[in-house]
Design a protein around this motif. Structure first.
Motif, PDB file in Angstrom:
ATOM      1  N   GLY A 105     -32.869 -41.810   7.654  1.00 42.40           N
ATOM      2  CA  GLY A 105     -33.428 -40.461   7.574  1.00 42.40           C
ATOM      3  C   GLY A 105     -32.968 -39.607   8.744  1.00 42.40           C
ATOM      4  O   GLY A 105     -32.647 -40.112   9.821  1.00 42.40           O
ATOM      5  N   LYS A 106     -32.953 -38.316   8.493  1.00 41.75           N
ATOM      6  CA  LYS A 106     -32.414 -37.379   9.478  1.00 41.75           C
ATOM      7  C   LYS A 106     -33.129 -37.431  10.825  1.00 41.75           C
ATOM      8  O   LYS A 106     -32.493 -37.325  11.876  1.00 41.75           O
ATOM      9  N   ARG A 111     -39.446 -24.181  -2.544  1.00 39.56           N
ATOM     10  CA  ARG A 111     -39.116 -24.619  -1.199  1.00 39.56           C
ATOM     11  C   ARG A 111     -39.567 -23.595  -0.172  1.00 39.56           C
ATOM     12  O   ARG A 111     -40.100 -23.922   0.877  1.00 39.56           O
ATOM     13  N   ASP A 123     -26.546 -29.441  11.804  1.00 41.76           N
ATOM     14  CA  ASP A 123     -26.368 -30.131  10.527  1.00 41.76           C
ATOM     15  C   ASP A 123     -24.886 -30.187  10.147  1.00 41.76           C
ATOM     16  O   ASP A 123     -24.122 -29.306  10.513  1.00 41.76           O
ATOM     17  N   ALA A 124     -24.541 -31.200   9.384  1.00 42.92           N
ATOM     18  CA  ALA A 124     -23.145 -31.364   8.998  1.00 42.92           C
ATOM     19  C   ALA A 124     -22.769 -30.500   7.800  1.00 42.92           C
ATOM     20  O   ALA A 124     -21.598 -30.346   7.479  1.00 42.92           O
ATOM     21  N   ASP A 125     -23.760 -29.935   7.110  1.00 41.25           N
ATOM     22  CA  ASP A 125     -23.452 -29.279   5.840  1.00 41.25           C
ATOM     23  C   ASP A 125     -23.035 -27.819   5.984  1.00 41.25           C
ATOM     24  O   ASP A 125     -22.992 -27.083   4.999  1.00 41.25           O
ATOM     25  N   ALA A 145     -31.839 -40.320  12.684  1.00 41.60           N
ATOM     26  CA  ALA A 145     -30.426 -40.121  13.004  1.00 41.60           C
ATOM     27  C   ALA A 145     -30.294 -39.175  14.202  1.00 41.60           C
ATOM     28  O   ALA A 145     -29.523 -39.429  15.138  1.00 41.60           O
ATOM     29  N   ALA A 171     -28.394 -30.887  -1.112  1.00 46.46           N
ATOM     30  CA  ALA A 171     -29.273 -31.140   0.026  1.00 46.46           C
ATOM     31  C   ALA A 171     -29.847 -32.532  -0.117  1.00 46.46           C
ATOM     32  O   ALA A 171     -30.324 -32.929  -1.174  1.00 46.46           O
ATOM     33  N   GLY A 172     -29.739 -33.329   0.963  1.00 50.16           N
ATOM     34  CA  GLY A 172     -30.200 -34.717   0.910  1.00 50.16           C
ATOM     35  C   GLY A 172     -31.713 -34.810   0.948  1.00 50.16           C
ATOM     36  O   GLY A 172     -32.289 -35.840   0.647  1.00 50.16           O
ATOM     37  N   TYR A 173     -32.355 -33.705   1.350  1.00 45.35           N
ATOM     38  CA  TYR A 173     -33.805 -33.718   1.413  1.00 45.35           C
ATOM     39  C   TYR A 173     -34.384 -33.407   0.056  1.00 45.35           C
ATOM     40  O   TYR A 173     -34.421 -32.269  -0.370  1.00 45.35           O
ATOM     41  N   VAL A 199     -25.209 -37.317   9.834  1.00 48.45           N
ATOM     42  CA  VAL A 199     -24.311 -37.258   8.677  1.00 48.45           C
ATOM     43  C   VAL A 199     -24.811 -38.162   7.564  1.00 48.45           C
ATOM     44  O   VAL A 199     -24.986 -39.363   7.758  1.00 48.45           O
ATOM     45  N   TYR A 200     -25.074 -37.574   6.424  1.00 49.15           N
ATOM     46  CA  TYR A 200     -25.439 -38.369   5.255  1.00 49.15           C
ATOM     47  C   TYR A 200     -24.754 -37.751   4.043  1.00 49.15           C
ATOM     48  O   TYR A 200     -25.062 -36.619   3.681  1.00 49.15           O
ATOM     49  N   ASN A 247     -29.565 -46.122   5.766  1.00 50.31           N
ATOM     50  CA  ASN A 247     -30.096 -44.768   5.823  1.00 50.31           C
ATOM     51  C   ASN A 247     -31.497 -44.793   6.434  1.00 50.31           C
ATOM     52  O   ASN A 247     -32.415 -45.378   5.867  1.00 50.31           O
ATOM     53  N   GLU A 277     -21.650 -36.536   3.681  1.00 49.44           N
ATOM     54  CA  GLU A 277     -21.068 -35.253   4.058  1.00 49.44           C
ATOM     55  C   GLU A 277     -19.548 -35.321   4.157  1.00 49.44           C
ATOM     56  O   GLU A 277     -18.942 -34.478   4.807  1.00 49.44           O
ATOM     57  N   ARG A 301     -25.331 -24.193   1.109  1.00 47.49           N
ATOM     58  CA  ARG A 301     -24.588 -25.423   1.342  1.00 47.49           C
ATOM     59  C   ARG A 301     -23.165 -25.332   0.797  1.00 47.49           C
ATOM     60  O   ARG A 301     -22.953 -24.854  -0.309  1.00 47.49           O
ATOM     61  N   LYS A 334     -39.029 -36.323  -0.112  1.00 50.54           N
ATOM     62  CA  LYS A 334     -38.794 -36.549   1.322  1.00 50.54           C
ATOM     63  C   LYS A 334     -39.448 -35.439   2.145  1.00 50.54           C
ATOM     64  O   LYS A 334     -40.041 -35.696   3.189  1.00 50.54           O
TER      65      LYS A 334
HETATM   66  N1  UDP Z   1     -29.180 -36.139   6.790  1.00 51.77           N
HETATM   67  C1  UDP Z   1     -29.245 -37.401   7.372  1.00 51.77           C
HETATM   68  N2  UDP Z   1     -29.982 -38.381   6.736  1.00 51.77           N
HETATM   69  C2  UDP Z   1     -30.667 -38.151   5.573  1.00 51.77           C
HETATM   70  C3  UDP Z   1     -30.610 -36.846   5.012  1.00 51.77           C
HETATM   71  C4  UDP Z   1     -29.870 -35.876   5.658  1.00 51.77           C
HETATM   72  O1  UDP Z   1     -28.652 -37.650   8.422  1.00 51.77           O
HETATM   73  O2  UDP Z   1     -31.293 -39.061   5.058  1.00 51.77           O
HETATM   74  C5  UDP Z   1     -28.371 -35.087   7.470  1.00 51.77           C
HETATM   75  C6  UDP Z   1     -27.396 -34.353   6.581  1.00 51.77           C
HETATM   76  O3  UDP Z   1     -26.148 -34.999   6.558  1.00 51.77           O
HETATM   77  C7  UDP Z   1     -27.290 -32.999   7.247  1.00 51.77           C
HETATM   78  C8  UDP Z   1     -28.688 -32.798   7.815  1.00 51.77           C
HETATM   79  O4  UDP Z   1     -29.271 -34.094   7.909  1.00 51.77           O
HETATM   80  O5  UDP Z   1     -26.366 -33.000   8.307  1.00 51.77           O
HETATM   81  C9  UDP Z   1     -29.528 -31.892   6.948  1.00 51.77           C
HETATM   82  O6  UDP Z   1     -29.623 -32.402   5.641  1.00 51.77           O
HETATM   83  P1  UDP Z   1     -29.777 -31.493   4.345  1.00 51.77           P
HETATM   84  O7  UDP Z   1     -28.777 -30.406   4.367  1.00 51.77           O
HETATM   85  O8  UDP Z   1     -29.758 -32.424   3.209  1.00 51.77           O
HETATM   86  O9  UDP Z   1     -31.239 -30.928   4.563  1.00 51.77           O
HETATM   87  P2  UDP Z   1     -31.760 -29.423   4.625  1.00 51.77           P
HETATM   88  O10 UDP Z   1     -30.622 -28.504   4.898  1.00 51.77           O
HETATM   89  O11 UDP Z   1     -32.400 -29.209   3.314  1.00 51.77           O
HETATM   90  O12 UDP Z   1     -32.751 -29.461   5.754  1.00 51.77           O
END
Ligand code: UDP
Ligand code: MG
Length: 313
Positions: A74-75, A134, A96-98, A78, A207-209, A11-12, A72, A14, A202, A213
């Motif tokens: 990073g995913k 992307r 993922d939380a999103d 985490a 998106a946190g990425y 979770v970041y 933080n 979210e 989303r 990153k």
């Molecule tokens: N997340 C995290 N730390 C971070 C960035 C993202 O824990 O530094 C979590 C975020 O909360 C989500 C998952 O990783 O549950 C995927 O993130 P995001 O949707 O931003 O990435 P994408 O869908 O582009 O892979």
């Protein structure tokens, strides 16, 4: 004893998505009452009030565990933290939380696991509104990594996966610090099953990425799963040395046989110089071979992993 399944959610930022995610998880896990469930939320140093939301959810539901990381990380980290926490469970599902990973798919993951899969991987067939850069970036990345590493990474595979306890135990032995979670899991092997799904855009937030990153993740996974970039210099050196030697021989041969100078002295010096550059690159390539060995030793990955033992001590 019913089998226990953990759901790990990194979770970041979210806070807005968490209540909806929780509700959808509850609906899904209610359909599978034959298992005991545990939700492990890893708050990865969110600057918003994600932690407070998680804490209030945890107060109402004893299934919920919350890990609050100090900042933080990073995913990848985490997820690692969450999976380490799930060690008392028979399987773990990362999501993922999103809400881009539909929890409604969980019964299919679980049934594939029941049929003997040790890793159940979901594969995204499309994402609405995903930027072109992307999409191309990810195509190029997978093409490259599958070319340079010794195992297969599945393009479009997501982190939404189920891992059997055996895989989680094996994962405990991965000690590298710069890590790509999915890459390590793919490296480990085990019996894999793929499930396709169509990703939703989303729900809330961004998106946190960021691209930067993603870029460093890509670089990271290439350097940690392949020594090929190190070898490139050496090959380039061999190529340059070879071709400039030939060219130099041609120039000198012309001079000796026909005793006429077809090339200016400057041209000869340039080619001779290029040859020296080739020699230097080859020397760097040689050093790189040794660095590559050090790299492999330092990563210190387990030599092999065993799925099952019969008749062994
Ligand atoms: N997340 C995290 N730390 C971070 C960035 C993202 O824990 O530094 C979590 C975020 O909360 C989500 C998952 O990783 O549950 C995927 O993130 P995001 O949707 O931003 O990435 P994408 O869908 O582009 O892979
Ligand atoms: Mg996302």
């Amino acid at each position: 004893m019913p089998k226990k399944i953990a759901i790990v959610v990194p979770v970041y930022r979210e806070a807005e998505n968490l209540p909806a995610l929780y509700q959808r998880l509850e609906l899904v896990t209610a359909q599978l009452p034959e298992f005991t469930w545990e939700y492990i939320f890893v708050n990865d140093g969110s600057p918003d009030n994600s932690y407070e939301v998680l804490a209030s959810l945890a107060a109402t539901d004893s299934k919920i565990k919350v890990l609050d990381l100090s900042r933080n990380f990073g995913k990848e980290i985490a997820l690692t933290a969450g999976v380490h926490e799930s060690i008392n469970c028979d399987a773990v599902i990362c999501i993922d939380a999103d809400l881009q990973h539909p929890p409604e798919l969980i019964p299919r993951l679980v049934s594939a696991w029941g049929d003997g899969a040790e890793v159940v991987v979901t594969v995204r067939t499309s994402t609405d509104r995903e930027p072109l850069v992307r999409r191309w970036g990810s195509t190029i990345f997978y093409w490259l990594i599958n070319r340079v590493s010794s195992f297969e990474m599945i393009p479009k595979a997501t982190d939404f996966r189920l891992y059997d306890k055996k895989v989680v135990l094996a994962f405990e032995r991965a000690t590298e610090r710069e890590r790509m979670f999915r890459g390590i899991m793919d490296w480990m092997g085990f019996r894999r099953v793929l499930i396709e799904f169509k990703a939703d855009a989303r729900e809330h937030g961004e998106a946190g990425y960021s691209y930067s990153k993603l870029w460093s993740l890509a670089i990271n996974s290439i350097t940690s799963f392949s020594l090929w970039p190190l070898r490139i210099t050496g090959y380039l050196g061999v190529f340059i040395t070879g071709s400039s030697t030939l060219m130099l021989l041609w120039m000198l041969g012309n001079y000796l046989l026909r005793s006429q100078i077809l090339y200016t002295p400057l041209a000869i010096v340039v080619v001779a110089n290029t040859l020296l550059i080739g020699v230097v690159l080859m020397a760097i390539g040689l050093v790189a071979l040794y660095i590559g060995t050090i790299h492999t030793e330092v990563i210190n990955r387990p030599l092999y992993l065993v799925r099952e033992k019969i008749g062994c001590a």
